[in-house]
Design a protein around this motif. Structure first.
Motif, short mmCIF file in Angstrom:
data_model
loop_
_atom_site.label_atom_id
_atom_site.label_comp_id
_atom_site.label_asym_id
_atom_site.label_seq_id
_atom_site.Cartn_x
_atom_site.Cartn_y
_atom_site.Cartn_z
N ALA A 1 0.82 -1.21 0.00
CA ALA A 1 0.00 0.00 0.00
C ALA A 1 0.86 1.26 0.00
CB ALA A 1 -0.93 0.00 1.22
N ALA A 2 2.00 1.21 0.68
CA ALA A 2 2.88 2.38 0.75
C ALA A 2 3.48 2.73 -0.59
CB ALA A 2 3.98 2.15 1.79
N GLY A 3 3.72 1.72 -1.42
CA GLY A 3 4.24 1.97 -2.75
C GLY A 3 5.74 1.81 -2.86
N PRO A 4 6.30 2.05 -4.05
CA PRO A 4 7.71 1.76 -4.32
C PRO A 4 8.69 2.76 -3.72
CG PRO A 4 6.70 2.72 -6.26
CD PRO A 4 5.59 2.51 -5.27
N VAL A 5 8.20 3.92 -3.30
CA VAL A 5 9.08 4.95 -2.72
C VAL A 5 8.47 5.45 -1.42
CG1 VAL A 5 10.17 7.19 -3.03
CG2 VAL A 5 9.90 5.67 -5.00
N VAL A 6 9.24 5.34 -0.35
CA VAL A 6 8.83 5.85 0.96
C VAL A 6 9.94 6.74 1.48
CG1 VAL A 6 8.33 5.24 3.36
CG2 VAL A 6 7.34 3.89 1.51
N HIS A 7 9.58 7.93 1.91
CA HIS A 7 10.57 8.89 2.38
C HIS A 7 10.79 8.82 3.88
CE1 HIS A 7 9.04 10.39 -1.48
NE2 HIS A 7 10.25 10.91 -1.65
N VAL A 8 9.74 8.53 4.63
CA VAL A 8 9.84 8.50 6.09
C VAL A 8 9.11 7.27 6.61
CG1 VAL A 8 9.30 9.67 8.27
CG2 VAL A 8 9.88 11.02 6.23
N LEU A 9 9.79 6.52 7.47
CA LEU A 9 9.15 5.42 8.19
C LEU A 9 9.27 5.71 9.68
CD1 LEU A 9 7.93 2.65 8.77
CD2 LEU A 9 10.22 1.66 8.44
N VAL A 10 8.14 5.81 10.36
CA VAL A 10 8.12 5.99 11.81
C VAL A 10 7.61 4.70 12.43
CG1 VAL A 10 7.26 7.34 13.75
CG2 VAL A 10 7.70 8.46 11.55
N ASN A 11 8.53 3.95 13.03
CA ASN A 11 8.17 2.71 13.72
C ASN A 11 7.73 3.05 15.14
OD1 ASN A 11 8.66 0.45 11.89
ND2 ASN A 11 10.81 1.07 11.94
N ASN A 12 6.43 3.24 15.30
CA ASN A 12 5.90 3.67 16.59
C ASN A 12 5.13 2.58 17.31
OD1 ASN A 12 4.80 5.73 18.61
ND2 ASN A 12 2.91 5.04 17.62
N ALA A 13 4.67 1.56 16.60
CA ALA A 13 3.87 0.51 17.24
C ALA A 13 4.69 -0.15 18.35
CB ALA A 13 3.45 -0.53 16.20
N GLY A 14 4.07 -0.31 19.50
CA GLY A 14 4.78 -0.91 20.63
C GLY A 14 3.94 -0.79 21.88
N GLY A 15 4.61 -0.54 23.00
CA GLY A 15 3.87 -0.34 24.24
C GLY A 15 4.40 -1.18 25.37
N ALA A 16 3.91 -0.86 26.58
CA ALA A 16 4.34 -1.51 27.81
C ALA A 16 3.16 -2.26 28.43
CB ALA A 16 4.88 -0.47 28.80
N LEU A 17 3.48 -3.37 29.07
CA LEU A 17 2.46 -4.18 29.73
C LEU A 17 2.99 -4.62 31.09
CD1 LEU A 17 1.53 -6.46 26.68
CD2 LEU A 17 0.16 -4.57 27.58
N GLY A 18 2.33 -4.19 32.14
CA GLY A 18 2.67 -4.64 33.48
C GLY A 18 3.85 -3.93 34.11
N LEU A 19 3.97 -4.10 35.44
CA LEU A 19 5.08 -3.54 36.21
C LEU A 19 5.62 -4.55 37.22
CD1 LEU A 19 4.21 0.20 36.98
CD2 LEU A 19 6.28 -0.66 35.89
#
Length: 252
Positions: free
Chosen positions: A71-89
């Motif tokens: 979907a992003a296509g053949p050229v991407v200028h910026v990738l922000v890898n933000n998916a994540g998160g914390a679970l528990g302490l």
């Protein structure tokens, strides 16, 4: 890109918090933003708001990530890898292995999957390609109760450093933003499994914790530096936080 000549930015974990704020900020900078997250309705609404593209995507699933890359296509200028998160302490001695696995799968292996899938498109961006991994000060320091989250974010930090070494001859910048305390609508609520009272106590009395827009502004600044400038690591904390365990709180 169907006649759309805007530069392309991909943001994972875009359904809320830092991801949503970053999508809005990059759209304001003129990017066509591909908004990726598990919650389809939220990313569809966000994409409609910013004139971007919504891609429902769980970064722990290979097929979802392949669909995102297409979907992003053949050229991407910026990738922000933000998916994540914390679970528990829980302390390490009482660790919930399933929670550790989920944090590692999302923060580390999810970032790996998306980066691998989009790297050819970033290389194709004529020297403008940049990866911004959203880490944490938990990836630089340890603290009691951090357990699986500090392990996962240390993994993101070292993966970022390794990738930068390996791509030094490629026209792609590899960067990391490491926020401290950020008051978003879901981060602590998720960490405490929906316990609103415990989540609210994290920020109780703290004068001016960061908000998602602060981190989004930092990410946009990193992404819009000249192509020869690599901001290896940007640590951003509220003034009231000196370290994960050292936070100034006003008396109640």
């Amino acid at each position: 890109m169907s006649g759309d000549d805007r530069r392309v930015a991909v943001v994972t974990g875009a359904s809320s918090g830092i991801g949503a704020a970053t999508a809005r900020r990059l759209a304001a900078e003129g990017y066509r933003v591909v908004c990726a997250a598990r919650r389809a309705e939220r990313v569809e609404a966000l994409a409609a708001e910013v004139g971007g593209l919504a891609v429902p995507c769980d970064v722990t699933h290979d097929a979802d990530v392949a669909r995102l890359a297409e979907a992003a296509g053949p050229v991407v200028h910026v990738l922000v890898n933000n998916a994540g998160g914390a679970l528990g302490l829980e302390p390490v001695a009482a660790a919930d292995v399933d929670l550790w696995q989920r944090m590692y799968d999302t923060n580390v292996l999810g970032t790996l999957r998306v980066t691998k899938a989009l790297l050819p498109a970033l290389v194709a961006a004529d020297g403008e390609g940049i990866v911004v991994n959203v880490g944490s000060i938990a990836g630089l320091l340890a603290y009691e109760g951090g357990g699986g989250y500090t392990v996962a974010k240390h993994g993101v930090h070292v993966m970022t450093e390794t990738l930068r070494l390996e791509l030094v001859e490629q026209p792609v910048r590899v960067t990391e933003v490491a926020p401290g305390m950020v008051h978003t609508e879901e981060f602590s609520l998720t960490r405490f499994d929906g316990d609103r009272e415990r989540a609210d106590r994290v920020y109780e009395g703290v004068p001016g914790p960061l908000v998602a827009e602060d981190v989004a502004d930092a990410i946009a600044w990193m992404a819009t530096r000249p192509a020869h400038v690599n901001v290896d690591l940007l640590v951003i904390k509220p003034r009231a936080q000196a370290a994960p365990h050292k936070v100034h709180r006003l008396p109640s």
